[in-house]
Write an enzyme that holds these catalytic residues in place. Sequence first.
Site, PDB file in Angstrom:
ATOM      1  N   SER A 110      41.149  39.909  37.063  1.00  0.00           N
ATOM      2  CA  SER A 110      40.216  39.289  38.020  1.00  0.00           C
ATOM      3  C   SER A 110      38.808  39.871  37.882  1.00  0.00           C
ATOM      4  CB  SER A 110      40.730  39.537  39.441  1.00  0.00           C
ATOM      5  OG  SER A 110      39.719  39.299  40.389  1.00  0.00           O
ATOM      6  N   TYR A 151      34.725  34.660  38.721  1.00  0.00           N
ATOM      7  CA  TYR A 151      34.063  34.138  39.909  1.00  0.00           C
ATOM      8  C   TYR A 151      32.598  34.044  39.534  1.00  0.00           C
ATOM      9  CZ  TYR A 151      37.993  34.956  43.158  1.00  0.00           C
ATOM     10  OH  TYR A 151      39.197  34.927  43.834  1.00  0.00           O
ATOM     11  N   THR A 206      37.690  30.192  38.433  1.00  0.00           N
ATOM     12  CA  THR A 206      38.258  29.901  39.753  1.00  0.00           C
ATOM     13  C   THR A 206      37.227  29.173  40.600  1.00  0.00           C
ATOM     14  OG1 THR A 206      39.713  31.822  39.652  1.00  0.00           O
ATOM     15  CG2 THR A 206      39.267  30.929  41.845  1.00  0.00           C
ATOM     16  N   LYS A 255      40.781  26.871  37.534  1.00  0.00           N
ATOM     17  CA  LYS A 255      41.826  27.266  38.487  1.00  0.00           C
ATOM     18  C   LYS A 255      41.444  26.859  39.908  1.00  0.00           C
ATOM     19  CE  LYS A 255      44.249  31.518  40.013  1.00  0.00           C
ATOM     20  NZ  LYS A 255      43.734  31.919  41.310  1.00  0.00           N
ATOM     21  N   HIS A 263      45.236  28.934  45.519  1.00  0.00           N
ATOM     22  CA  HIS A 263      44.942  30.362  45.705  1.00  0.00           C
ATOM     23  C   HIS A 263      46.073  31.034  46.507  1.00  0.00           C
ATOM     24  CE1 HIS A 263      41.200  32.786  44.896  1.00  0.00           C
ATOM     25  NE2 HIS A 263      41.893  33.681  45.578  1.00  0.00           N
TER      26      HIS A 263
HETATM   27  C1  LIG Z   1      46.089  40.001  46.867  1.00  0.00           C
HETATM   28  C2  LIG Z   1      45.642  38.801  46.092  1.00  0.00           C
HETATM   29  C3  LIG Z   1      44.413  38.816  45.443  1.00  0.00           C
HETATM   30  C4  LIG Z   1      43.986  37.693  44.723  1.00  0.00           C
HETATM   31  N1  LIG Z   1      42.786  37.760  44.045  1.00  0.00           N
HETATM   32  C5  LIG Z   1      42.409  36.710  43.275  1.00  0.00           C
HETATM   33  C6  LIG Z   1      41.241  36.795  42.465  1.00  0.00           C
HETATM   34  O1  LIG Z   1      40.555  37.807  42.445  1.00  0.00           O
HETATM   35  N2  LIG Z   1      40.904  35.714  41.716  1.00  0.00           N
HETATM   36  C7  LIG Z   1      41.660  34.566  41.704  1.00  0.00           C
HETATM   37  O2  LIG Z   1      41.312  33.600  41.002  1.00  0.00           O
HETATM   38  N3  LIG Z   1      42.780  34.473  42.449  1.00  0.00           N
HETATM   39  C8  LIG Z   1      43.171  35.516  43.211  1.00  0.00           C
HETATM   40  N4  LIG Z   1      44.334  35.446  43.920  1.00  0.00           N
HETATM   41  C9  LIG Z   1      45.174  34.215  43.813  1.00  0.00           C
HETATM   42  C10 LIG Z   1      46.163  34.356  42.659  1.00  0.00           C
HETATM   43  O3  LIG Z   1      45.496  34.341  41.408  1.00  0.00           O
HETATM   44  C11 LIG Z   1      47.161  33.199  42.663  1.00  0.00           C
HETATM   45  O4  LIG Z   1      46.479  31.971  42.669  1.00  0.00           O
HETATM   46  C12 LIG Z   1      48.129  33.254  43.849  1.00  0.00           C
HETATM   47  O5  LIG Z   1      48.459  34.581  44.170  1.00  0.00           O
HETATM   48  C13 LIG Z   1      49.387  32.467  43.525  1.00  0.00           C
HETATM   49  O6  LIG Z   1      50.247  32.413  44.609  1.00  0.00           O
HETATM   50  P1  LIG Z   1      51.485  33.421  44.816  1.00  0.00           P
HETATM   51  O7  LIG Z   1      50.895  34.721  45.288  1.00  0.00           O
HETATM   52  O8  LIG Z   1      52.292  32.750  45.866  1.00  0.00           O
HETATM   53  O9  LIG Z   1      52.188  33.579  43.495  1.00  0.00           O
HETATM   54  C14 LIG Z   1      44.785  36.537  44.659  1.00  0.00           C
HETATM   55  C15 LIG Z   1      46.028  36.542  45.303  1.00  0.00           C
HETATM   56  C16 LIG Z   1      46.464  37.649  46.006  1.00  0.00           C
HETATM   57  C17 LIG Z   1      47.811  37.617  46.661  1.00  0.00           C
END
Ligand SMILES: Cc1cc2nc3c(=O)[nH]c(=O)nc-3n(C[C@H](O)[C@H](O)[C@H](O)COP(=O)(O)O)c2cc1C
Length: 388
Positions: free
Chosen positions: A109, A131, A157, A253, A277
């Site tokens: 990320s 981002y 994203t 994404k 997300h």
């Molecule tokens: C704690 C956390 C931090 C996340 N940070 C980002 C991020 O920095 N960039 C991003 O594109 N998605 C981020 N996401 C979303 C994840 O990339 C992903 O889309 C999502 O976790 C998928 O769902 P799931 O947790 O049910 O598998 C984050 C998700 C979580 C749980």
Amino acid sequence: MKAAEAVNIEDLRRMARRRLPKPVFDFVDGGGQDERTLAANCADFGSVRFMPRQLVDVSNRRMNVRVLGQDLALPIILAPTGLTGLFGPGGEIAAARAAAAVGAGYCLSTVGTTSIESLADAAKGFWFQLYVQRDRGVTRELVQRAAAVGCPVLVFTTDTVVAGNRERDVRNNFSLPMRPSLHNVLQFASRPRWLWRIATGPRIAFANLVDSRKGHSGFVSIAQHTAQQFDPSISWKDVDWLKTIWPGRIAIKGILNPDDARRAVDHGADAVIVSNHGGRQLDDVPSTISALPRIVDAVGGRMEVLLDGGIRRGSDIVKALALGAKACLIGRAFLFGLAAGGEAGVARALRIFIDEIDRVQALLGCPSIGDIDRSFVADGPPTWPANR
Ligand SMILES: Cc1cc2nc3c(=O)[nH]c(=O)nc-3n(C[C@H](O)[C@H](O)[C@H](O)COP(=O)(O)O)c2cc1C
């Protein structure tokens, strides 16, 4: 209980809950507003029914896939997650190592706690999630740094133009640095092992942004950072721009609307990631598995479609592939593993997925995951994901 003894992802989640201070666990586990999309992401996998074939020789099973030009031994990429170092020892490096050990993909990320360069010293072939920052100079530098270490895929994203309304975080006063209140001092004090690790370990910061010449601080609250640096003016023009400065493949994404998927094709993206997300941004959008079939139909094979959101079982991944996804990203499932046991915990999460996918393939009569298609899931009522 040790992470290695976890039977399923829910076991790892329970361990994570015991090991993390409540505000930190809630940050990982929680979602936007009433968390309806978060719940639907998981629940809607349950409404997809398998349609197995019998008397197929399944003695030799394969789950390797080729995604965006990369060969993976299993159809899993660890999703980009911010602040990963907060959740378990080793953070992004531990997770990327566990992924590499079994041939899964890894995506770093923009707001990770490990810099692109430090991760490149420890792991190869990882993807970079972008981002787009208000300062396009900083954005360009991030993209160039990812290209310089050989990241094959840039994940743009698009669903985080402002921060989601995560009420658990508001109530817990979750921010960096932690703003102590009597209530959360007690919550943190009840997790001394976690506190010790954070106090004695490397500084938790947005490692990719902290050193940039523009002087972004690594110690601002997440909501504040999003408000200050994430750019709400991003548009399809940015896809065109990124294509001029990024030498590798681009995946967008956050796509849920089939029209957006068509536009992604028109703008030359290599893939879309059907994602909400993890239910952390806009609540009451469709679950990703229910949105997937129409997006697959809209792109008609002109680009690859990936999916994330709500994946807690190997069978969820098999269902997504049956409905047209090339591979899946998993977020919380690996973070629970990381919190439960560091690198070994992520390895356990991945092993659980591998074993579950393998068993489903055998029972489904689908020895090669590359051959799976919609004929392996049952027709259902009009509300069922494939028919919506
Ligand atoms: C704690 C956390 C931090 C996340 N940070 C980002 C991020 O920095 N960039 C991003 O594109 N998605 C981020 N996401 C979303 C994840 O990339 C992903 O889309 C999502 O976790 C998928 O769902 P799931 O947790 O049910 O598998 C984050 C998700 C979580 C749980």
